[in-house]
Write a protein that holds these residues in place. Structure first.
Motif, PDB file in Angstrom:
ATOM      1  N   LEU A  60     -39.677 -22.760  13.637  1.00 39.34           N
ATOM      2  CA  LEU A  60     -38.972 -24.046  13.602  1.00 39.34           C
ATOM      3  C   LEU A  60     -38.599 -24.420  12.173  1.00 39.34           C
ATOM      4  O   LEU A  60     -37.483 -24.901  11.915  1.00 39.34           O
ATOM      5  CB  LEU A  60     -39.851 -25.128  14.225  1.00 39.34           C
ATOM      6  N   SER A  61     -39.510 -24.205  11.220  1.00 37.49           N
ATOM      7  CA  SER A  61     -39.230 -24.524   9.818  1.00 37.49           C
ATOM      8  C   SER A  61     -38.092 -23.670   9.286  1.00 37.49           C
ATOM      9  O   SER A  61     -37.216 -24.161   8.552  1.00 37.49           O
ATOM     10  CB  SER A  61     -40.486 -24.317   8.971  1.00 37.49           C
ATOM     11  N   PHE A  62     -38.091 -22.385   9.643  1.00 36.06           N
ATOM     12  CA  PHE A  62     -37.017 -21.483   9.211  1.00 36.06           C
ATOM     13  C   PHE A  62     -35.667 -21.966   9.723  1.00 36.06           C
ATOM     14  O   PHE A  62     -34.676 -22.023   8.980  1.00 36.06           O
ATOM     15  CB  PHE A  62     -37.301 -20.066   9.697  1.00 36.06           C
ATOM     16  N   LEU A  63     -35.623 -22.314  11.017  1.00 37.75           N
ATOM     17  CA  LEU A  63     -34.372 -22.793  11.599  1.00 37.75           C
ATOM     18  C   LEU A  63     -33.936 -24.122  10.981  1.00 37.75           C
ATOM     19  O   LEU A  63     -32.746 -24.344  10.748  1.00 37.75           O
ATOM     20  CB  LEU A  63     -34.535 -22.950  13.115  1.00 37.75           C
ATOM     21  N   LEU A  64     -34.915 -24.983  10.700  1.00 39.95           N
ATOM     22  CA  LEU A  64     -34.608 -26.279  10.095  1.00 39.95           C
ATOM     23  C   LEU A  64     -34.040 -26.108   8.685  1.00 39.95           C
ATOM     24  O   LEU A  64     -33.050 -26.756   8.315  1.00 39.95           O
ATOM     25  CB  LEU A  64     -35.859 -27.146  10.060  1.00 39.95           C
ATOM     26  N   ILE A  65     -34.659 -25.223   7.899  1.00 37.95           N
ATOM     27  CA  ILE A  65     -34.172 -24.957   6.538  1.00 37.95           C
ATOM     28  C   ILE A  65     -32.785 -24.326   6.583  1.00 37.95           C
ATOM     29  O   ILE A  65     -31.889 -24.673   5.793  1.00 37.95           O
ATOM     30  CB  ILE A  65     -35.164 -24.048   5.786  1.00 37.95           C
ATOM     31  N   LEU A  66     -32.598 -23.378   7.519  1.00 35.09           N
ATOM     32  CA  LEU A  66     -31.298 -22.719   7.647  1.00 35.09           C
ATOM     33  C   LEU A  66     -30.216 -23.716   8.047  1.00 35.09           C
ATOM     34  O   LEU A  66     -29.108 -23.706   7.494  1.00 35.09           O
ATOM     35  CB  LEU A  66     -31.396 -21.604   8.693  1.00 35.09           C
ATOM     36  N   LEU A  67     -30.533 -24.599   8.997  1.00 38.49           N
ATOM     37  CA  LEU A  67     -29.565 -25.606   9.429  1.00 38.49           C
ATOM     38  C   LEU A  67     -29.249 -26.581   8.296  1.00 38.49           C
ATOM     39  O   LEU A  67     -28.083 -26.949   8.096  1.00 38.49           O
ATOM     40  CB  LEU A  67     -30.122 -26.367  10.635  1.00 38.49           C
ATOM     41  N   THR A  68     -30.273 -26.968   7.532  1.00 38.41           N
ATOM     42  CA  THR A  68     -30.054 -27.863   6.394  1.00 38.41           C
ATOM     43  C   THR A  68     -29.136 -27.223   5.365  1.00 38.41           C
ATOM     44  O   THR A  68     -28.216 -27.863   4.836  1.00 38.41           O
ATOM     45  CB  THR A  68     -31.388 -28.236   5.734  1.00 38.41           C
ATOM     46  N   GLY A  69     -29.379 -25.940   5.072  1.00 39.59           N
ATOM     47  CA  GLY A  69     -28.520 -25.232   4.128  1.00 39.59           C
ATOM     48  C   GLY A  69     -27.096 -25.140   4.601  1.00 39.59           C
ATOM     49  O   GLY A  69     -26.151 -25.266   3.809  1.00 39.59           O
ATOM     50  N   VAL A  72     -25.523 -28.765   4.086  1.00 40.83           N
ATOM     51  CA  VAL A  72     -25.277 -29.211   2.705  1.00 40.83           C
ATOM     52  C   VAL A  72     -24.335 -28.274   1.949  1.00 40.83           C
ATOM     53  O   VAL A  72     -23.874 -28.617   0.859  1.00 40.83           O
ATOM     54  CB  VAL A  72     -26.609 -29.350   1.931  1.00 40.83           C
ATOM     55  N   ALA A  73     -24.069 -27.081   2.514  1.00 46.30           N
ATOM     56  CA  ALA A  73     -23.188 -26.138   1.807  1.00 46.30           C
ATOM     57  C   ALA A  73     -21.722 -26.514   1.921  1.00 46.30           C
ATOM     58  O   ALA A  73     -20.901 -26.026   1.144  1.00 46.30           O
ATOM     59  CB  ALA A  73     -23.404 -24.719   2.345  1.00 46.30           C
ATOM     60  N   ASN A  74     -21.385 -27.374   2.876  1.00 44.34           N
ATOM     61  CA  ASN A  74     -19.978 -27.775   2.993  1.00 44.34           C
ATOM     62  C   ASN A  74     -19.721 -29.054   2.199  1.00 44.34           C
ATOM     63  O   ASN A  74     -20.640 -29.649   1.641  1.00 44.34           O
ATOM     64  CB  ASN A  74     -19.581 -27.958   4.470  1.00 44.34           C
ATOM     65  N   LYS A  79     -21.627 -34.212  -0.328  1.00 44.44           N
ATOM     66  CA  LYS A  79     -21.431 -35.636  -0.628  1.00 44.44           C
ATOM     67  C   LYS A  79     -22.638 -36.452  -0.160  1.00 44.44           C
ATOM     68  O   LYS A  79     -23.096 -37.378  -0.848  1.00 44.44           O
ATOM     69  CB  LYS A  79     -20.164 -36.147   0.037  1.00 44.44           C
ATOM     70  N   LEU A  80     -23.172 -36.118   1.019  1.00 44.42           N
ATOM     71  CA  LEU A  80     -24.345 -36.822   1.537  1.00 44.42           C
ATOM     72  C   LEU A  80     -25.556 -36.589   0.639  1.00 44.42           C
ATOM     73  O   LEU A  80     -26.336 -37.515   0.376  1.00 44.42           O
ATOM     74  CB  LEU A  80     -24.642 -36.348   2.963  1.00 44.42           C
ATOM     75  N   VAL A  81     -25.713 -35.348   0.161  1.00 46.40           N
ATOM     76  CA  VAL A  81     -26.825 -35.040  -0.748  1.00 46.40           C
ATOM     77  C   VAL A  81     -26.666 -35.821  -2.047  1.00 46.40           C
ATOM     78  O   VAL A  81     -27.638 -36.331  -2.609  1.00 46.40           O
ATOM     79  CB  VAL A  81     -26.896 -33.527  -1.015  1.00 46.40           C
ATOM     80  N   ALA A  82     -25.440 -35.921  -2.549  1.00 48.53           N
ATOM     81  CA  ALA A  82     -25.189 -36.665  -3.788  1.00 48.53           C
ATOM     82  C   ALA A  82     -25.552 -38.138  -3.618  1.00 48.53           C
ATOM     83  O   ALA A  82     -26.140 -38.748  -4.518  1.00 48.53           O
ATOM     84  CB  ALA A  82     -23.732 -36.511  -4.202  1.00 48.53           C
ATOM     85  N   ILE A  83     -25.218 -38.709  -2.455  1.00 48.14           N
ATOM     86  CA  ILE A  83     -25.567 -40.107  -2.191  1.00 48.14           C
ATOM     87  C   ILE A  83     -27.079 -40.278  -2.110  1.00 48.14           C
ATOM     88  O   ILE A  83     -27.644 -41.232  -2.653  1.00 48.14           O
ATOM     89  CB  ILE A  83     -24.896 -40.582  -0.887  1.00 48.14           C
ATOM     90  N   TRP A  84     -27.738 -39.324  -1.449  1.00 49.61           N
ATOM     91  CA  TRP A  84     -29.193 -39.377  -1.309  1.00 49.61           C
ATOM     92  C   TRP A  84     -29.876 -39.269  -2.671  1.00 49.61           C
ATOM     93  O   TRP A  84     -30.816 -39.994  -2.979  1.00 49.61           O
ATOM     94  CB  TRP A  84     -29.635 -38.272  -0.381  1.00 49.61           C
ATOM     95  N   GLU A  85     -29.404 -38.347  -3.509  1.00 49.72           N
ATOM     96  CA  GLU A  85     -29.996 -38.175  -4.829  1.00 49.72           C
ATOM     97  C   GLU A  85     -29.726 -39.376  -5.717  1.00 49.72           C
ATOM     98  O   GLU A  85     -30.560 -39.723  -6.567  1.00 49.72           O
ATOM     99  CB  GLU A  85     -29.467 -36.893  -5.478  1.00 49.72           C
ATOM    100  N   SER A  86     -28.574 -40.003  -5.551  1.00 40.95           N
ATOM    101  CA  SER A  86     -28.272 -41.216  -6.305  1.00 40.95           C
ATOM    102  C   SER A  86     -29.242 -42.332  -5.933  1.00 40.95           C
ATOM    103  O   SER A  86     -29.684 -43.103  -6.794  1.00 40.95           O
ATOM    104  CB  SER A  86     -26.832 -41.655  -6.032  1.00 40.95           C
ATOM    105  N   PHE A  87     -29.594 -42.400  -4.655  1.00 35.30           N
ATOM    106  CA  PHE A  87     -30.565 -43.393  -4.197  1.00 35.30           C
ATOM    107  C   PHE A  87     -31.945 -43.110  -4.788  1.00 35.30           C
ATOM    108  O   PHE A  87     -32.631 -44.019  -5.280  1.00 35.30           O
ATOM    109  CB  PHE A  87     -30.629 -43.394  -2.673  1.00 35.30           C
TER     110      PHE A  87
END
Length: 221
Positions: A60-69, A72-74, A79-87
């Motif tokens: 499950l962790s492998f699939l979750l990490i793969l799905l997250t990658g 965020v790769a598109n 943009k969502l990661v940038a907003i999250w990191e700004s927060f």
């Protein structure tokens, strides 16, 4: 008593690495199994199958990490990661921890200018003593221009046995020695505190610790 000592050490050389390896794997499996807590109780494997299967969380962790990658790769994901990191950057303590861990992860797992590119020898903490350092970049910035060092290399000097901590230095290229060993071999040397020392054999880096186990028995006397 000499033969007892010999057999005792021989047994330890078998069981100690095996025991530590099993303990580390068990720790990682138990850690990844915590990802099952993300699934509602009614849909967890132990509820559906009636039995607890260790290691399901790893998948499950492998699939979750793969799905997250994948997300965020598109463009939208970045943009969502940038907003999250700004927060996160607005939270004092969280900002320091998050940025430090992210920079280390980018250095180890990243590519291009964000990764450890080469291993070097530098004289530290005084002349005549040497330690390992890793190249993190060669970009010339204001600091290099003001010091007039010329061709400089940005280096990260790790600590032992935790290479995620250390310090950053800028060194003139003619004052450091570039090594042929890979970054992985250099990291093994740092983490082991010099126990694992890569050597040169047939033009390739090879660990002396590995080489000593081939064709000979350890001296147990």
């Amino acid at each position: 008593m000499t033969f007892l000592k010999r057999y005792l050490i021989a047994g330890l050389l078998v069981w100690l690495p095996l025991g530590v390896t099993i303990a580390v794997i068990k720790f990682l499996v138990d850690l990844f199994d915590q990802s099952l807590l993300l699934i509602p109780l009614a849909y967890r494997p132990e509820t559906l199958l009636g039995v607890d299967i260790p290691g399901i969380g790893v998948v499950l962790s492998f699939l979750l990490i793969l799905l997250t990658g994948f997300v965020v790769a598109n463009f939208l994901g970045s943009k969502l990661v940038a907003i999250w990191e700004s927060f996160l950057s607005r939270i004092p303590l969280v900002r320091s921890i998050y940025n430090a861990v992210k920079q280390i992860a980018e250095a180890v797992f990243g590519s291009g200018d964000q990764m450890f590119e080469k291993a070097y020898l530098i004289e530290y903490p005084r002349k005549g003593l040497w330690t390992l350092a890793f190249q993190t970049g060669t970009h010339q910035g204001e600091a290099q221009q003001k010091t007039e060092m010329g061709d400089t290399v940005n280096l990260f000097v790790p600590t032992t046995p935790n290479p995620t901590s250390g310090f950053f230095i800028m060194a003139s290229r003619h004052e450091i020695i570039e090594l042929e060993m890979s970054v992985d071999d250099a990291l093994k040397m740092v983490i082991s505190g010099g126990v694992v020392v890569p050597g040169i054999k047939n033009g390739k880096s090879k660990s002396k610790a590995e080489d000593s186990t081939v064709g000979s028995e350890p001296n147990l006397e």
